[in-house]
Design a protein around this motif. Structure first.
Motif, PDB file in Angstrom:
ATOM      1  N   ASP A   3       0.849  -1.189   0.000  1.00  0.00           N
ATOM      2  CA  ASP A   3       0.000   0.000   0.000  1.00  0.00           C
ATOM      3  C   ASP A   3       0.891   1.248   0.000  1.00  0.00           C
ATOM      4  O   ASP A   3       1.838   1.337   0.779  1.00  0.00           O
ATOM      5  CB  ASP A   3      -0.884  -0.043   1.242  1.00  0.00           C
ATOM      6  CG  ASP A   3      -2.006   0.971   1.202  1.00  0.00           C
ATOM      7  OD1 ASP A   3      -1.896   1.966   0.473  1.00  0.00           O
ATOM      8  OD2 ASP A   3      -2.994   0.756   1.921  1.00  0.00           O
ATOM      9  N   LYS A   4       0.574   2.207  -0.860  1.00  0.00           N
ATOM     10  CA  LYS A   4       1.390   3.425  -0.955  1.00  0.00           C
ATOM     11  C   LYS A   4       1.354   4.234   0.330  1.00  0.00           C
ATOM     12  O   LYS A   4       2.261   5.005   0.614  1.00  0.00           O
ATOM     13  CB  LYS A   4       0.948   4.285  -2.134  1.00  0.00           C
ATOM     14  CG  LYS A   4      -0.391   4.940  -1.951  1.00  0.00           C
ATOM     15  CD  LYS A   4      -0.733   5.843  -3.100  1.00  0.00           C
ATOM     16  CE  LYS A   4      -2.076   6.511  -2.823  1.00  0.00           C
ATOM     17  NZ  LYS A   4      -2.391   7.509  -3.793  1.00  0.00           N
ATOM     18  N   ARG A   5       0.332   4.026   1.145  1.00  0.00           N
ATOM     19  CA  ARG A   5       0.241   4.759   2.408  1.00  0.00           C
ATOM     20  C   ARG A   5       1.380   4.382   3.345  1.00  0.00           C
ATOM     21  O   ARG A   5       1.852   5.214   4.120  1.00  0.00           O
ATOM     22  CB  ARG A   5      -1.107   4.494   3.085  1.00  0.00           C
ATOM     23  CG  ARG A   5      -2.275   5.050   2.266  1.00  0.00           C
ATOM     24  CD  ARG A   5      -3.582   4.722   2.908  1.00  0.00           C
ATOM     25  NE  ARG A   5      -3.799   3.272   2.852  1.00  0.00           N
ATOM     26  CZ  ARG A   5      -4.867   2.677   3.333  1.00  0.00           C
ATOM     27  NH1 ARG A   5      -5.816   3.367   3.926  1.00  0.00           N
ATOM     28  NH2 ARG A   5      -5.003   1.364   3.242  1.00  0.00           N
ATOM     29  N   PHE A   6       1.852   3.133   3.265  1.00  0.00           N
ATOM     30  CA  PHE A   6       2.970   2.712   4.112  1.00  0.00           C
ATOM     31  C   PHE A   6       4.262   3.415   3.699  1.00  0.00           C
ATOM     32  O   PHE A   6       5.059   3.804   4.552  1.00  0.00           O
ATOM     33  CB  PHE A   6       3.155   1.196   4.071  1.00  0.00           C
ATOM     34  CG  PHE A   6       2.062   0.455   4.784  1.00  0.00           C
ATOM     35  CD1 PHE A   6       1.916   0.552   6.153  1.00  0.00           C
ATOM     36  CD2 PHE A   6       1.171  -0.326   4.071  1.00  0.00           C
ATOM     37  CE1 PHE A   6       0.907  -0.124   6.812  1.00  0.00           C
ATOM     38  CE2 PHE A   6       0.163  -1.011   4.713  1.00  0.00           C
ATOM     39  CZ  PHE A   6       0.021  -0.908   6.090  1.00  0.00           C
ATOM     40  N   PHE A  74       6.323  18.906   2.835  1.00  0.00           N
ATOM     41  CA  PHE A  74       6.804  17.533   2.734  1.00  0.00           C
ATOM     42  C   PHE A  74       5.811  16.470   3.176  1.00  0.00           C
ATOM     43  O   PHE A  74       5.990  15.310   2.873  1.00  0.00           O
ATOM     44  CB  PHE A  74       8.107  17.367   3.536  1.00  0.00           C
ATOM     45  CG  PHE A  74       9.246  18.155   2.983  1.00  0.00           C
ATOM     46  CD1 PHE A  74       9.935  17.714   1.868  1.00  0.00           C
ATOM     47  CD2 PHE A  74       9.622  19.355   3.556  1.00  0.00           C
ATOM     48  CE1 PHE A  74      10.984  18.442   1.346  1.00  0.00           C
ATOM     49  CE2 PHE A  74      10.673  20.101   3.048  1.00  0.00           C
ATOM     50  CZ  PHE A  74      11.349  19.639   1.938  1.00  0.00           C
ATOM     51  N   PHE A  75       4.808  16.847   3.930  1.00  0.00           N
ATOM     52  CA  PHE A  75       3.819  15.878   4.386  1.00  0.00           C
ATOM     53  C   PHE A  75       2.593  15.953   3.489  1.00  0.00           C
ATOM     54  O   PHE A  75       2.290  17.001   2.932  1.00  0.00           O
ATOM     55  CB  PHE A  75       3.407  16.158   5.826  1.00  0.00           C
ATOM     56  CG  PHE A  75       4.398  15.682   6.857  1.00  0.00           C
ATOM     57  CD1 PHE A  75       3.962  15.222   8.074  1.00  0.00           C
ATOM     58  CD2 PHE A  75       5.767  15.691   6.625  1.00  0.00           C
ATOM     59  CE1 PHE A  75       4.859  14.783   9.048  1.00  0.00           C
ATOM     60  CE2 PHE A  75       6.671  15.270   7.564  1.00  0.00           C
ATOM     61  CZ  PHE A  75       6.213  14.804   8.782  1.00  0.00           C
ATOM     62  N   SER A  76       1.910  14.835   3.337  1.00  0.00           N
ATOM     63  CA  SER A  76       0.718  14.823   2.492  1.00  0.00           C
ATOM     64  C   SER A  76      -0.441  14.173   3.234  1.00  0.00           C
ATOM     65  O   SER A  76      -0.235  13.296   4.082  1.00  0.00           O
ATOM     66  CB  SER A  76       0.995  14.074   1.183  1.00  0.00           C
ATOM     67  OG  SER A  76       1.406  12.759   1.458  1.00  0.00           O
ATOM     68  N   GLU A  77      -1.624  14.606   2.912  1.00  0.00           N
ATOM     69  CA  GLU A  77      -2.813  14.042   3.534  1.00  0.00           C
ATOM     70  C   GLU A  77      -3.088  12.678   2.915  1.00  0.00           C
ATOM     71  O   GLU A  77      -3.063  12.519   1.701  1.00  0.00           O
ATOM     72  CB  GLU A  77      -4.002  14.966   3.317  1.00  0.00           C
ATOM     73  CG  GLU A  77      -5.229  14.460   3.992  1.00  0.00           C
ATOM     74  CD  GLU A  77      -5.979  15.563   4.694  1.00  0.00           C
ATOM     75  OE1 GLU A  77      -7.029  15.248   5.234  1.00  0.00           O
ATOM     76  OE2 GLU A  77      -5.520  16.705   4.696  1.00  0.00           O
ATOM     77  N   VAL A  78      -3.323  11.712   3.777  1.00  0.00           N
ATOM     78  CA  VAL A  78      -3.567  10.345   3.328  1.00  0.00           C
ATOM     79  C   VAL A  78      -4.866   9.863   3.956  1.00  0.00           C
ATOM     80  O   VAL A  78      -5.069  10.002   5.164  1.00  0.00           O
ATOM     81  CB  VAL A  78      -2.407   9.418   3.753  1.00  0.00           C
ATOM     82  CG1 VAL A  78      -2.699   7.986   3.361  1.00  0.00           C
ATOM     83  CG2 VAL A  78      -1.103   9.878   3.144  1.00  0.00           C
ATOM     84  N   SER A  79      -5.702   9.281   3.148  1.00  0.00           N
ATOM     85  CA  SER A  79      -6.951   8.733   3.647  1.00  0.00           C
ATOM     86  C   SER A  79      -6.666   7.472   4.457  1.00  0.00           C
ATOM     87  O   SER A  79      -5.864   6.636   4.062  1.00  0.00           O
ATOM     88  CB  SER A  79      -7.883   8.395   2.492  1.00  0.00           C
ATOM     89  OG  SER A  79      -9.025   7.711   2.967  1.00  0.00           O
ATOM     90  N   LEU A  80      -7.325   7.345   5.587  1.00  0.00           N
ATOM     91  CA  LEU A  80      -7.148   6.160   6.407  1.00  0.00           C
ATOM     92  C   LEU A  80      -8.186   5.087   6.087  1.00  0.00           C
ATOM     93  O   LEU A  80      -8.131   3.985   6.631  1.00  0.00           O
ATOM     94  CB  LEU A  80      -7.223   6.531   7.892  1.00  0.00           C
ATOM     95  CG  LEU A  80      -6.136   7.479   8.364  1.00  0.00           C
ATOM     96  CD1 LEU A  80      -6.341   7.830   9.832  1.00  0.00           C
ATOM     97  CD2 LEU A  80      -4.758   6.897   8.153  1.00  0.00           C
ATOM     98  N   GLU A  81      -9.105   5.415   5.207  1.00  0.00           N
ATOM     99  CA  GLU A  81     -10.121   4.454   4.774  1.00  0.00           C
ATOM    100  C   GLU A  81      -9.481   3.438   3.845  1.00  0.00           C
ATOM    101  O   GLU A  81      -8.555   3.747   3.101  1.00  0.00           O
ATOM    102  CB  GLU A  81     -11.252   5.169   4.045  1.00  0.00           C
ATOM    103  CG  GLU A  81     -11.957   6.219   4.879  1.00  0.00           C
ATOM    104  CD  GLU A  81     -12.681   5.635   6.072  1.00  0.00           C
ATOM    105  OE1 GLU A  81     -13.258   4.542   5.939  1.00  0.00           O
ATOM    106  OE2 GLU A  81     -12.652   6.272   7.139  1.00  0.00           O
ATOM    107  N   GLU A  82     -10.000   2.208   3.859  1.00  0.00           N
ATOM    108  CA  GLU A  82      -9.480   1.199   2.939  1.00  0.00           C
ATOM    109  C   GLU A  82      -9.845   1.603   1.523  1.00  0.00           C
ATOM    110  O   GLU A  82     -10.945   2.074   1.262  1.00  0.00           O
ATOM    111  CB  GLU A  82     -10.071  -0.168   3.263  1.00  0.00           C
ATOM    112  CG  GLU A  82      -9.521  -0.751   4.541  1.00  0.00           C
ATOM    113  CD  GLU A  82      -9.899  -2.190   4.716  1.00  0.00           C
ATOM    114  OE1 GLU A  82      -9.967  -2.919   3.693  1.00  0.00           O
ATOM    115  OE2 GLU A  82     -10.156  -2.583   5.848  1.00  0.00           O
ATOM    116  N   GLU A  83      -8.900   1.386   0.628  1.00  0.00           N
ATOM    117  CA  GLU A  83      -9.138   1.737  -0.768  1.00  0.00           C
ATOM    118  C   GLU A  83     -10.059   0.715  -1.425  1.00  0.00           C
ATOM    119  O   GLU A  83     -10.158  -0.422  -0.982  1.00  0.00           O
ATOM    120  CB  GLU A  83      -7.805   1.805  -1.527  1.00  0.00           C
ATOM    121  CG  GLU A  83      -6.899   2.909  -1.022  1.00  0.00           C
ATOM    122  CD  GLU A  83      -5.612   2.985  -1.814  1.00  0.00           C
ATOM    123  OE1 GLU A  83      -5.537   2.370  -2.895  1.00  0.00           O
ATOM    124  OE2 GLU A  83      -4.688   3.647  -1.349  1.00  0.00           O
TER     125      GLU A  83
END
Length: 90
Positions: A3-6, A74-83
């Motif tokens: 997962d790209k979120r990791f 440098f930080f980006s908002e990431v959804s914590l919901e499952e894709e």
């Protein structure tokens, strides 16, 4: 497929560790650099010994500004919901 979120979380964690190291280096450098002198030779800023002012007050203000800049660029908002399964290819 990972997962790209990791990847984003790991990168941001590394940035966080770097910020902690910078903060510690500033604090330690001023506190034990300027604070190592004989107390009778201390200079004072706004009533505080210079070592304390630079390590604790100015250092904190500097870190707040630095963290705000890092958060913005440098930080980006990431959804914590499952894709959706379609997006992840599962």
């Amino acid at each position: 497929m990972e997962d790209k979120r990791f990847r984003i979380a790991h990168r941001e964690a590394k940035i966080g560790v770097i910020l902690v190291i910078i903060n510690f280096a500033i604090w330690y450098g001023f506190a034990y650099g300027l604070g190592r002198q004989d107390p009778t030779t201390y200079t004072y800023i706004l009533g505080f010994p210079a070592w304390f002012f630079y390590s604790c007050i100015a250092g904190t203000i500097f870190m707040i500004v630095l963290i705000a800049i890092v958060m913005k660029f440098f930080f980006s908002e990431v959804s914590l919901e499952e894709e959706d399964e379609e997006c992840t290819g599962k």
